[in-house]
Write an enzyme that holds these catalytic residues in place. Structure first.
Site, PDB file in Angstrom:
ATOM      1  N   LYS A  35       0.819  -1.226   0.000  1.00  0.00           N
ATOM      2  CA  LYS A  35       0.000   0.000   0.000  1.00  0.00           C
ATOM      3  C   LYS A  35       0.844   1.263   0.000  1.00  0.00           C
ATOM      4  CE  LYS A  35      -4.341  -1.808   1.700  1.00  0.00           C
ATOM      5  NZ  LYS A  35      -5.290  -1.957   2.800  1.00  0.00           N
ATOM      6  N   ARG A  81      -3.110  -9.734   5.683  1.00  0.00           N
ATOM      7  CA  ARG A  81      -3.645  -9.921   4.329  1.00  0.00           C
ATOM      8  C   ARG A  81      -2.587  -9.437   3.346  1.00  0.00           C
ATOM      9  NH1 ARG A  81      -6.074  -6.668   0.699  1.00  0.00           N
ATOM     10  NH2 ARG A  81      -7.741  -7.521  -0.592  1.00  0.00           N
TER      11      ARG A  81
HETATM   12  C1  7PJ Z   1      -8.050  -4.357   2.552  1.00  0.00           C
HETATM   13  C2  7PJ Z   1      -9.109  -5.184   2.240  1.00  0.00           C
HETATM   14  C3  7PJ Z   1      -7.634  -4.263   3.919  1.00  0.00           C
HETATM   15  C4  7PJ Z   1      -9.388  -5.819   4.433  1.00  0.00           C
HETATM   16  C5  7PJ Z   1      -8.385  -4.226   0.440  1.00  0.00           C
HETATM   17  C6  7PJ Z   1      -5.524  -3.379  -1.336  1.00  0.00           C
HETATM   18  C7  7PJ Z   1      -6.855  -2.702  -1.352  1.00  0.00           C
HETATM   19  N1  7PJ Z   1      -9.776  -5.915   3.155  1.00  0.00           N
HETATM   20  N2  7PJ Z   1      -9.324  -5.084   0.895  1.00  0.00           N
HETATM   21  N3  7PJ Z   1      -8.345  -5.005   4.810  1.00  0.00           N
HETATM   22  N4  7PJ Z   1      -7.593  -3.778   1.420  1.00  0.00           N
HETATM   23  N5  7PJ Z   1     -10.022  -6.510   5.382  1.00  0.00           N
HETATM   24  O1  7PJ Z   1      -5.395  -4.579  -1.083  1.00  0.00           O
HETATM   25  O2  7PJ Z   1      -4.538  -2.640  -1.611  1.00  0.00           O
HETATM   26  O3  7PJ Z   1      -6.719  -3.538   4.315  1.00  0.00           O
HETATM   27  S1  7PJ Z   1      -8.273  -3.782  -1.237  1.00  0.00           S
END
Ligand code: 7PJ
Length: 279
Positions: A224, A258
């Site tokens: 990010k 994640r």
């Molecule tokens: C996140 C997500 C996060 C959760 C995305 C990316 C953007 N779900 N979905 N937490 N980010 N729970 O992966 O850069 O930080 S999409």
């Protein structure tokens, strides 16, 4: 077992370990070729590769939530996600679906999804009802504003207190609807309506989030802009920074990270856990 997480067909005791959730994007921009069979084959082989590398769960996303992204129509999102949920049933790990839409939640749960990851924190009308009667895991994420507007001018008087208050309100709304707490994990939502300073303040305070809300924290900071802002590198050169961010989150008490780069993150966390007393 303060850190048990119920996740559909699966359950995790997170008292003494942190898990890696592998990101599987099924948006058109994540595939270079056209055919739908090839897309499905590609998604399946990516998912298998992530599980072989140690991913404990797979997060399937058909709705790009990057800053400024337009929202995806329902039919389109279903078309992207449903075949993948069916194809990955036998993978042996929980299948999470990243969606804000109650209709998508209902359909993927029927198809066998084990977890719903909602960056909108289950605020859409009908979202609680869509997930209530299953035993799927639920990730409640904090976001200020919407993906279209969230990075315009994020403002908080006290970012940590406001994020905790939001997550508390959502946990209360879910439990009031009859949802078991053991199904819930919480996420500060790095990059979702936050400046770089807000993101790092939240990262440092994961422990407070966890102790005040008594639920496992999921952290997503892989590649990010909060990583890019520190290392000064484009998205394809943020692996080392993302690994440091994942370890920082685990050190602060996050139990699920994640990530895009599963193998590297699993190794990093294993060494971290071997070298520290985990609590
Ligand atoms: C996140 C997500 C996060 C959760 C995305 C990316 C953007 N779900 N979905 N937490 N980010 N729970 O992966 O850069 O930080 S999409």
């Amino acid at each position: 077992m303060r850190h048990y997480l119920q996740c559909g067909r699966f359950g995790f005791n997170l008292d003494s370990k942190a898990l890696v959730m592998g990101i599987l994007n099924v948006t058109p921009d994540s595939f270079s070729d056209g055919g739908s069979f090839n897309k499905l084959e590609f998604a399946l082989s990516r998912a298998e590769e992530m599980v072989a590398a140690g991913a404990a769960m797979i997060d399937i996303g058909g709705e790009s939530t990057r800053p400024g992204s337009p929202s995806v129509p329902l039919a389109e999102e279903l078309q992207r996600v449903m075949p993948v949920v069916y194809a990955l049933q036998g993978l042996g790990v929980p299948l999470s679906v990243d969606t804000c839409k109650p209709e998508v939640m209902r359909e993927v749960l029927i198809a066998g999804a084990d977890m719903i990851n909602d960056v909108n924190g289950f605020r859409a009308p009908g979202a609680l009802e869509a997930v209530r009667d299953s035993d799927c895991g639920l990730c409640i994420m904090h976001m200020q504003a919407t993906p279209q507007t969230m990075q315009r001018e994020p403002h908080y008087d006290d970012v940590v207190a406001e994020v905790i208050a939001f997550l508390r309100e959502r946990i209360d709304a879910m439990t009031a609807a009859g949802i078991d707490r053991e199904r819930i994990c919480i996420d500060p939502g790095f990059g979702f309506g936050k400046t770089v300073a807000h993101n790092y303040t939240l990262l440092r305070e994961i422990g407070r989030m966890r102790s005040e809300l008594a639920r496992p924290v999921l952290a997503g900071l892989s590649r990010k802009s909060m990583i890019g802002a520190v290392v000064g590198r484009p998205v394809e050169q943020r692996l080392a920074g993302s690994l440091a961010g994942a370890l920082a989150a685990v050190a602060q008490g996050a139990r699920i990270v994640r990530v895009h780069d599963v193998a590297e993150t699993v190794d990093a966390i294993q060494v971290w856990q071997a070298a520290t007393s985990f609590n």
